[in-house]
Design a protein around this motif. Sequence first.
Motif, mmCIF file in Angstrom:
data_model
loop_
_atom_site.group_PDB
_atom_site.id
_atom_site.type_symbol
_atom_site.label_atom_id
_atom_site.label_comp_id
_atom_site.label_asym_id
_atom_site.label_seq_id
_atom_site.Cartn_x
_atom_site.Cartn_y
_atom_site.Cartn_z
ATOM 1 N N MET A 1 0.910 -1.166 0.032
ATOM 2 C CA MET A 1 -0.183 0.088 0.001
ATOM 3 C C MET A 1 0.821 1.157 -0.082
ATOM 4 N N ASP A 2 0.670 2.114 -0.939
ATOM 5 C CA ASP A 2 1.391 3.434 -0.926
ATOM 6 C C ASP A 2 0.502 4.659 -0.766
ATOM 7 N N ALA A 3 1.199 5.664 0.003
ATOM 8 C CA ALA A 3 0.237 6.813 0.381
ATOM 9 C C ALA A 3 -0.063 7.628 -1.202
ATOM 10 N N ARG A 4 -1.309 8.024 -1.094
ATOM 11 C CA ARG A 4 -1.832 8.889 -2.245
ATOM 12 C C ARG A 4 -0.943 10.025 -2.639
ATOM 13 N N LEU A 5 -0.433 10.723 -1.467
ATOM 14 C CA LEU A 5 0.457 11.931 -1.613
ATOM 15 C C LEU A 5 1.639 11.715 -0.803
ATOM 16 N N ASN A 6 2.838 12.656 -1.456
ATOM 17 C CA ASN A 6 3.979 12.535 -0.649
ATOM 18 C C ASN A 6 3.874 14.139 -0.404
ATOM 19 N N ALA B 1 -3.983 11.295 2.697
ATOM 20 C CA ALA B 1 -3.015 10.670 1.781
ATOM 21 C C ALA B 1 -2.940 9.374 1.891
ATOM 22 N N ARG B 2 -3.907 8.813 2.804
ATOM 23 C CA ARG B 2 -4.006 7.272 3.016
ATOM 24 C C ARG B 2 -2.653 6.858 3.378
ATOM 25 N N GLN B 3 -1.912 7.577 4.301
ATOM 26 C CA GLN B 3 -0.375 7.092 4.556
ATOM 27 C C GLN B 3 -0.689 5.720 5.289
#
Length: 157
Positions: free
Chosen positions: A1-6, A144-146
């Motif tokens: 799973m990756d965050a949507r935003l950095n 961001a779905r971190q």
Amino acid sequence: MDARLNYFGSPTAGKAIKHVMSAGRTLKESSLPAATQELVALRVSQINGCAACVDMHTKEAAAAGETAVRLHLVAVWREAAVFTAAERAALEFAEEATRVADGAGGVGDAVWARAAEHYDEEQLTALALHISFMNMANRLNIIARQPAGAYEPGQFH
């Protein structure tokens, strides 16, 4: 799973996040006890459903010497006998300050008075700012779905 935003990858957001992180470090240096700060951060993050912050603050508290029993009981602190009266007042304050949309109207006078029995004005200010900071951090991570699980204690210090 990756965050949507950095957030750090954006020039504008990156600058803003660096200031936000600096504010968080400043709050950690306040006279509000470090254990209380971590317990409050954990409870606010649990209420908001921020997995990344629950991960971070559980690990930070454990690294600072907090017991597993107390960490497991933060979610049910009202029924747990392992917290001091001051910690209970801070957790109650944190819940009311976080659940403002639930119709409670924010921190009530009785909750404020209980917190004021244990914390001086400097500490109450730090507590209010810490809760507000955690609510903001939770929302940034949720947007961001971190993902949770990879945080290492001290990573953001």
